[in-house]
Design an enzyme around this catalytic site. Sequence first.
Site, short mmCIF file in Angstrom:
data_model
loop_
_atom_site.label_atom_id
_atom_site.label_comp_id
_atom_site.label_asym_id
_atom_site.label_seq_id
_atom_site.Cartn_x
_atom_site.Cartn_y
_atom_site.Cartn_z
N SER A 1 4.11 6.83 -3.74
CA SER A 1 4.20 6.67 -2.29
C SER A 1 5.02 5.43 -2.00
O SER A 1 5.19 4.55 -2.86
CB SER A 1 2.79 6.51 -1.70
OG SER A 1 2.83 6.09 -0.35
N TYR B 1 -5.60 2.98 -1.36
CA TYR B 1 -4.59 4.02 -1.61
C TYR B 1 -3.38 3.40 -2.30
O TYR B 1 -2.87 3.93 -3.29
CB TYR B 1 -4.19 4.64 -0.27
CG TYR B 1 -3.05 5.62 -0.32
CD1 TYR B 1 -3.25 6.93 -0.76
CD2 TYR B 1 -1.77 5.26 0.11
CE1 TYR B 1 -2.20 7.84 -0.78
CE2 TYR B 1 -0.72 6.16 0.10
CZ TYR B 1 -0.94 7.45 -0.36
OH TYR B 1 0.10 8.35 -0.38
#
Length: 273
Positions: free
Chosen positions: A143, A156
Amino acid sequence: MTTDLEGKVAIITGAAGGMGRALGSEMASRGCTVVLADVNGELLEATAAQLRGAGAEVVSRAVDVRDADAVSSLVQEAWQDLGRIDYVFNNAGINICAEISDTSLDDWDQLIDVNLKGVVHGVHAAYPIMKAQGFGHIINTASAAGLIPAAAEGAYAATKHAVVGLSSALRVEAEASGVGVSVVCPGLVDTPILTSTKYVGFERDALVKVSPQKPIDPSRAARMILRGVARNDFYIVLTATVHALWRVNRFFPQTSLRLHRYAIRQFRKVRTD
């Protein structure tokens, strides 16, 4: 960009929707046999049926990437039945949008089990086969949060930074065996993860409004990823905004910290508590 994937085999996790589905559709349209896996068996079968209806060669398996044995079986069966594995996309992932002070240990465990260990399980199952073949390409989805400070997504981000680190080490080790490794670092993509994300203290639409990025279409993301894979790029960074933020973070880290301090102030203005 390589457009002809005739005779190739790709395994894609998290393939029932979003980028995984878009990758499966794009690769199948170029002649690739796609092995689609997802924890959501019902949605997976709907995706597989749609691709088969368009003439694609599709295998579908309901698999939870947290289960190492299930991932191993998925990969072993594909190899035995199809005779080769050219690509493995470790794409399954979840998100929890929360400041670290609001992140429970259960949230940490869930993120680590899916986002990090799910990738580990895919690599552990596929890499030995690719080494034995002498070819193959492993593509791990990280990401933008794995490249830059990620305000309100600390847990995350920790899993995604770990995926980048794993991928970079594997890239170096795998080269001598003819195995490629890439890591995909997207910004916002218009996929179900935007709605399935667990939001703690925040509301989705309010965050999207103050975000510097706007979601891109998953089909566009899939084409960008496949271009990067065809070039054997290591970092496949999606969107100009993420490219810019990544470069600022690399070359001007103090400026990056100031930008992300500003971001967390903006995010806190739209907290729901």
